[in-house]
Design an enzyme around this catalytic site. Structure first.
Site, PDB file in Angstrom:
ATOM      1  N   LYS A 143     -10.090   7.477  48.620  1.00  0.00           N
ATOM      2  CA  LYS A 143      -8.968   7.889  49.461  1.00  0.00           C
ATOM      3  C   LYS A 143      -9.376   7.777  50.919  1.00  0.00           C
ATOM      4  O   LYS A 143     -10.562   7.757  51.281  1.00  0.00           O
ATOM      5  CB  LYS A 143      -8.525   9.320  49.145  1.00  0.00           C
ATOM      6  CG  LYS A 143      -9.603  10.394  49.318  1.00  0.00           C
ATOM      7  CD  LYS A 143      -9.811  10.887  50.745  1.00  0.00           C
ATOM      8  CE  LYS A 143     -10.889  11.970  50.812  1.00  0.00           C
ATOM      9  NZ  LYS A 143     -11.299  12.282  52.209  1.00  0.00           N
ATOM     10  N   ASP A 189     -11.089  18.243  47.496  1.00  0.00           N
ATOM     11  CA  ASP A 189     -10.440  16.935  47.402  1.00  0.00           C
ATOM     12  C   ASP A 189     -10.060  16.552  45.976  1.00  0.00           C
ATOM     13  O   ASP A 189      -9.335  15.568  45.781  1.00  0.00           O
ATOM     14  CB  ASP A 189     -11.354  15.839  47.970  1.00  0.00           C
ATOM     15  CG  ASP A 189     -11.342  15.795  49.488  1.00  0.00           C
ATOM     16  OD1 ASP A 189     -10.434  16.399  50.097  1.00  0.00           O
ATOM     17  OD2 ASP A 189     -12.234  15.146  50.074  1.00  0.00           O
TER      18      ASP A 189
END
Length: 291
Positions: free
Chosen positions: A20, A145
């Site tokens: 990401k 995350d």
């Protein structure tokens, strides 16, 4: 379990654990437990680790090839599998094989994504049938995350990053530089000079170009190679830091312009060429009916 059974069930297949980018990161406050409150935009990109799972008849959870210097039980994939077992009472075992392509300490979320893929795939392979929100809740125990990778979509994030709202963005090409350093996230968030009172913005502000990362000044000061990477990439497009780094990235409107920058930077830097995605490739594979 036979080779045919493994192929049909999903055991032994390669499952993606994508990276990401944080397209912006604002620190808006701090909780009493020390966690920072933030606003960010997560975008999945098509750089991936790949993970395969093999049934272990003795109920153990272990890695096929442990990472040298990292205790096996501290590996996020092992922790994720054991957390599933603990929460559900599952007695099954698994051997986990990780093909590591994403750099560690780069801010691309590789370890968190590996954990999320483990949660999602073993939930299927072990037939646990936990809902998505429970998997996200378990993921948060492993790291801030992990929930966005379980969620699987480009998202606007708030809280400590776990309050997610899916958004659709242009799937632009990106060039990512990994400087030759490993940023200590804890060190960055403990730094006295870190901005912790940024004014919250709206999604409209972000789309209009408010892409600030509050961590960049601190990281650039402590890790000179990060600032050098920003300068190098800025010759081709606006360079930004993802998360606390160390990786910096730039978005491009065309594959051709991204490839030109990638080729020019490759002789001097560790560089990755990728494309932004609005949906995780893991979900594409999960829906192919292989499990």
């Amino acid at each position: 379990m036979t080779e045919v059974q493994e192929k049909v069930s999903g055991w032994g297949e390669r499952w993606p654990a994508p990276a990401k980018l944080n397209l912006m990161l604002r620190i808006t406050g701090r909780r009493s437990d020390g966690y920072h409150l933030l606003q960010t935009v997560f975008q999945i990109i098509d750089l991936c680790d790949w993970i395969s799972f093999y049934p272990a008849e003795d109920g153990r959870v272990f890695l096929r090839d442990p990472i040298p210097g990292v205790p096996e039980q501290e590996d996020l994939t092992v922790r994720a599998a054991n957390l599933l077992k603990q929460y559900t009472g599952c007695r099954l075992g698994v051997c986990i094989d990780v093909e590591k392509n994403l750099p560690m300490g780069g801010g691309l979320g590789g370890g968190s994504s590996d954990a999320a893929t483990t949660l999602l795939v073993l939930n299927k392979l072990w037939n646990l049938k936990l809902p998505l929100d429970k998997l996200m809740e378990l993921g948060l125990r492993l790291g801030a995350d992990v929930p966005v990778f379980v969620y699987g979509y480009t998202a606007w994030g708030e809280g400590v990053g776990e309050e997610l709202q899916s958004i659709t963005l242009a799937e632009q090409w990106v060039v990512v530089i990994k400087p030759d350093c490993h940023v200590n996230t804890r060190q960055i968030f403990l730094a006295e000079e870190l901005t912790r009172d940024s004014k919250p913005i709206t999604m409209r502000d972000f789309i209009a170009g408010d892409w600030k990362n509050d961590c960049l000044p601190v990281v650039s000061n402590l890790y000179k190679s990060v600032g050098e990477a920003v300068d190098a990439l800025s010759q081709y497009a606006e360079a930004r830091l993802t998360g606390t780094g160390a990786c910096v990235f730039a978005q491009f409107d065309s594959e051709e312009s991204a490839r030109e920058a990638f080729s020019a930077l490759s002789p001097n830097w560790s560089v990755y060429l990728a494309q932004g995605l609005n949906r995780s490739p893991l979900y594409e594979k999960l829906e192919q009916g292989s499990v």
